[in-house]
Scaffold this motif. Sequence first.
Motif, PDB file in Angstrom:
ATOM      1  N   LEU A   1      -6.752  -7.730  -4.234  1.00  0.00           N
ATOM      2  CA  LEU A   1      -5.418  -7.484  -3.727  1.00  0.00           C
ATOM      3  C   LEU A   1      -5.293  -6.079  -3.138  1.00  0.00           C
ATOM      4  O   LEU A   1      -4.558  -5.862  -2.180  1.00  0.00           O
ATOM      5  CB  LEU A   1      -4.394  -7.706  -4.845  1.00  0.00           C
ATOM      6  CG  LEU A   1      -2.939  -7.755  -4.434  1.00  0.00           C
ATOM      7  CD1 LEU A   1      -2.714  -8.874  -3.420  1.00  0.00           C
ATOM      8  CD2 LEU A   1      -2.046  -7.980  -5.644  1.00  0.00           C
ATOM      9  N   ARG A   2      -6.056  -5.133  -3.701  1.00  0.00           N
ATOM     10  CA  ARG A   2      -6.022  -3.762  -3.172  1.00  0.00           C
ATOM     11  C   ARG A   2      -6.575  -3.704  -1.751  1.00  0.00           C
ATOM     12  O   ARG A   2      -6.061  -2.990  -0.903  1.00  0.00           O
ATOM     13  CB  ARG A   2      -6.826  -2.836  -4.081  1.00  0.00           C
ATOM     14  CG  ARG A   2      -6.172  -2.593  -5.403  1.00  0.00           C
ATOM     15  CD  ARG A   2      -6.984  -1.637  -6.230  1.00  0.00           C
ATOM     16  NE  ARG A   2      -6.449  -1.568  -7.592  1.00  0.00           N
ATOM     17  CZ  ARG A   2      -7.006  -0.903  -8.552  1.00  0.00           C
ATOM     18  NH1 ARG A   2      -8.134  -0.251  -8.340  1.00  0.00           N
ATOM     19  NH2 ARG A   2      -6.468  -0.888  -9.737  1.00  0.00           N
ATOM     20  N   TRP A   3      -7.635  -4.478  -1.486  1.00  0.00           N
ATOM     21  CA  TRP A   3      -8.212  -4.487  -0.137  1.00  0.00           C
ATOM     22  C   TRP A   3      -7.250  -5.106   0.861  1.00  0.00           C
ATOM     23  O   TRP A   3      -7.114  -4.629   1.987  1.00  0.00           O
ATOM     24  CB  TRP A   3      -9.530  -5.250  -0.127  1.00  0.00           C
ATOM     25  CG  TRP A   3     -10.628  -4.465  -0.769  1.00  0.00           C
ATOM     26  CD1 TRP A   3     -11.178  -4.669  -1.997  1.00  0.00           C
ATOM     27  CD2 TRP A   3     -11.277  -3.327  -0.231  1.00  0.00           C
ATOM     28  NE1 TRP A   3     -12.142  -3.738  -2.260  1.00  0.00           N
ATOM     29  CE2 TRP A   3     -12.226  -2.886  -1.172  1.00  0.00           C
ATOM     30  CE3 TRP A   3     -11.161  -2.621   0.963  1.00  0.00           C
ATOM     31  CZ2 TRP A   3     -13.027  -1.788  -0.958  1.00  0.00           C
ATOM     32  CZ3 TRP A   3     -11.976  -1.525   1.173  1.00  0.00           C
ATOM     33  CH2 TRP A   3     -12.889  -1.115   0.223  1.00  0.00           C
ATOM     34  N   LEU A   4      -6.586  -6.168   0.454  1.00  0.00           N
ATOM     35  CA  LEU A   4      -5.609  -6.802   1.321  1.00  0.00           C
ATOM     36  C   LEU A   4      -4.465  -5.846   1.630  1.00  0.00           C
ATOM     37  O   LEU A   4      -4.031  -5.731   2.786  1.00  0.00           O
ATOM     38  CB  LEU A   4      -5.073  -8.084   0.675  1.00  0.00           C
ATOM     39  CG  LEU A   4      -4.027  -8.850   1.472  1.00  0.00           C
ATOM     40  CD1 LEU A   4      -4.613  -9.348   2.787  1.00  0.00           C
ATOM     41  CD2 LEU A   4      -3.482  -9.998   0.655  1.00  0.00           C
ATOM     42  N   LEU A   5      -3.988  -5.142   0.632  1.00  0.00           N
ATOM     43  CA  LEU A   5      -2.923  -4.169   0.834  1.00  0.00           C
ATOM     44  C   LEU A   5      -3.385  -3.038   1.748  1.00  0.00           C
ATOM     45  O   LEU A   5      -2.641  -2.606   2.644  1.00  0.00           O
ATOM     46  CB  LEU A   5      -2.463  -3.629  -0.525  1.00  0.00           C
ATOM     47  CG  LEU A   5      -1.250  -2.723  -0.505  1.00  0.00           C
ATOM     48  CD1 LEU A   5      -0.048  -3.463   0.041  1.00  0.00           C
ATOM     49  CD2 LEU A   5      -0.974  -2.194  -1.895  1.00  0.00           C
ATOM     50  N   ALA A   6      -4.603  -2.568   1.574  1.00  0.00           N
ATOM     51  CA  ALA A   6      -5.138  -1.501   2.423  1.00  0.00           C
ATOM     52  C   ALA A   6      -5.282  -1.971   3.867  1.00  0.00           C
ATOM     53  O   ALA A   6      -4.959  -1.231   4.808  1.00  0.00           O
ATOM     54  CB  ALA A   6      -6.482  -1.025   1.873  1.00  0.00           C
ATOM     55  N   ILE A   7      -5.737  -3.195   4.058  1.00  0.00           N
ATOM     56  CA  ILE A   7      -5.883  -3.736   5.427  1.00  0.00           C
ATOM     57  C   ILE A   7      -4.521  -3.880   6.094  1.00  0.00           C
ATOM     58  O   ILE A   7      -4.355  -3.543   7.272  1.00  0.00           O
ATOM     59  CB  ILE A   7      -6.646  -5.077   5.382  1.00  0.00           C
ATOM     60  CG1 ILE A   7      -8.106  -4.821   5.014  1.00  0.00           C
ATOM     61  CG2 ILE A   7      -6.542  -5.807   6.713  1.00  0.00           C
ATOM     62  CD1 ILE A   7      -8.901  -6.078   4.758  1.00  0.00           C
ATOM     63  N   LEU A   8      -3.519  -4.347   5.343  1.00  0.00           N
ATOM     64  CA  LEU A   8      -2.176  -4.479   5.907  1.00  0.00           C
ATOM     65  C   LEU A   8      -1.573  -3.122   6.273  1.00  0.00           C
ATOM     66  O   LEU A   8      -0.913  -2.976   7.297  1.00  0.00           O
ATOM     67  CB  LEU A   8      -1.271  -5.220   4.930  1.00  0.00           C
ATOM     68  CG  LEU A   8      -1.555  -6.711   4.761  1.00  0.00           C
ATOM     69  CD1 LEU A   8      -0.668  -7.301   3.688  1.00  0.00           C
ATOM     70  CD2 LEU A   8      -1.350  -7.431   6.081  1.00  0.00           C
TER      71      LEU A   8
ATOM     72  N   LEU B   1      -0.218   0.789  10.567  1.00  0.00           N
ATOM     73  CA  LEU B   1      -0.397   2.110  11.180  1.00  0.00           C
ATOM     74  C   LEU B   1      -0.938   1.976  12.606  1.00  0.00           C
ATOM     75  O   LEU B   1      -0.523   2.716  13.511  1.00  0.00           O
ATOM     76  CB  LEU B   1      -1.339   2.964  10.327  1.00  0.00           C
ATOM     77  CG  LEU B   1      -0.758   3.463   8.995  1.00  0.00           C
ATOM     78  CD1 LEU B   1      -1.837   4.172   8.188  1.00  0.00           C
ATOM     79  CD2 LEU B   1       0.432   4.371   9.231  1.00  0.00           C
ATOM     80  N   LEU B   2      -1.843   1.047  12.812  1.00  0.00           N
ATOM     81  CA  LEU B   2      -2.390   0.825  14.148  1.00  0.00           C
ATOM     82  C   LEU B   2      -1.313   0.307  15.100  1.00  0.00           C
ATOM     83  O   LEU B   2      -1.214   0.746  16.249  1.00  0.00           O
ATOM     84  CB  LEU B   2      -3.558  -0.156  14.072  1.00  0.00           C
ATOM     85  CG  LEU B   2      -4.274  -0.456  15.381  1.00  0.00           C
ATOM     86  CD1 LEU B   2      -4.982   0.783  15.890  1.00  0.00           C
ATOM     87  CD2 LEU B   2      -5.259  -1.589  15.185  1.00  0.00           C
ATOM     88  N   ALA B   3      -0.478  -0.616  14.611  1.00  0.00           N
ATOM     89  CA  ALA B   3       0.607  -1.131  15.440  1.00  0.00           C
ATOM     90  C   ALA B   3       1.620  -0.037  15.759  1.00  0.00           C
ATOM     91  O   ALA B   3       2.122   0.066  16.889  1.00  0.00           O
ATOM     92  CB  ALA B   3       1.291  -2.304  14.739  1.00  0.00           C
ATOM     93  N   PHE B   4       1.923   0.807  14.780  1.00  0.00           N
ATOM     94  CA  PHE B   4       2.846   1.916  15.014  1.00  0.00           C
ATOM     95  C   PHE B   4       2.283   2.888  16.043  1.00  0.00           C
ATOM     96  O   PHE B   4       3.006   3.386  16.913  1.00  0.00           O
ATOM     97  CB  PHE B   4       3.136   2.633  13.694  1.00  0.00           C
ATOM     98  CG  PHE B   4       4.092   3.776  13.827  1.00  0.00           C
ATOM     99  CD1 PHE B   4       5.440   3.534  14.054  1.00  0.00           C
ATOM    100  CD2 PHE B   4       3.655   5.084  13.735  1.00  0.00           C
ATOM    101  CE1 PHE B   4       6.326   4.585  14.176  1.00  0.00           C
ATOM    102  CE2 PHE B   4       4.530   6.137  13.857  1.00  0.00           C
ATOM    103  CZ  PHE B   4       5.876   5.891  14.079  1.00  0.00           C
TER     104      PHE B   4
END
Length: 79
Positions: free
Chosen positions: A2-9, A14-17
Amino acid sequence: MLRWLLAILILANLLAFAAIGGMFGPTPASGSRETQHLNRQIHPERLVVKAIRPSESADLPTVGGPVADPAVQASSLAQ
């Protein structure tokens, strides 16, 4: 997991921003590449309101008038 999923999101956000902020260059809508769209815009000072003629308002209901019977034919069912 779940930590990896949260980090990817978070990285995707940040990339979209950064992309919206113009970090990768101007967005296509921000430039003056398509000036014909500006020429086709409706100007409010050119709009004119005109009354509807009775022939144009045939489909509009008359408020306060009698209601016309619907054009439905009914018959009893044979058993």
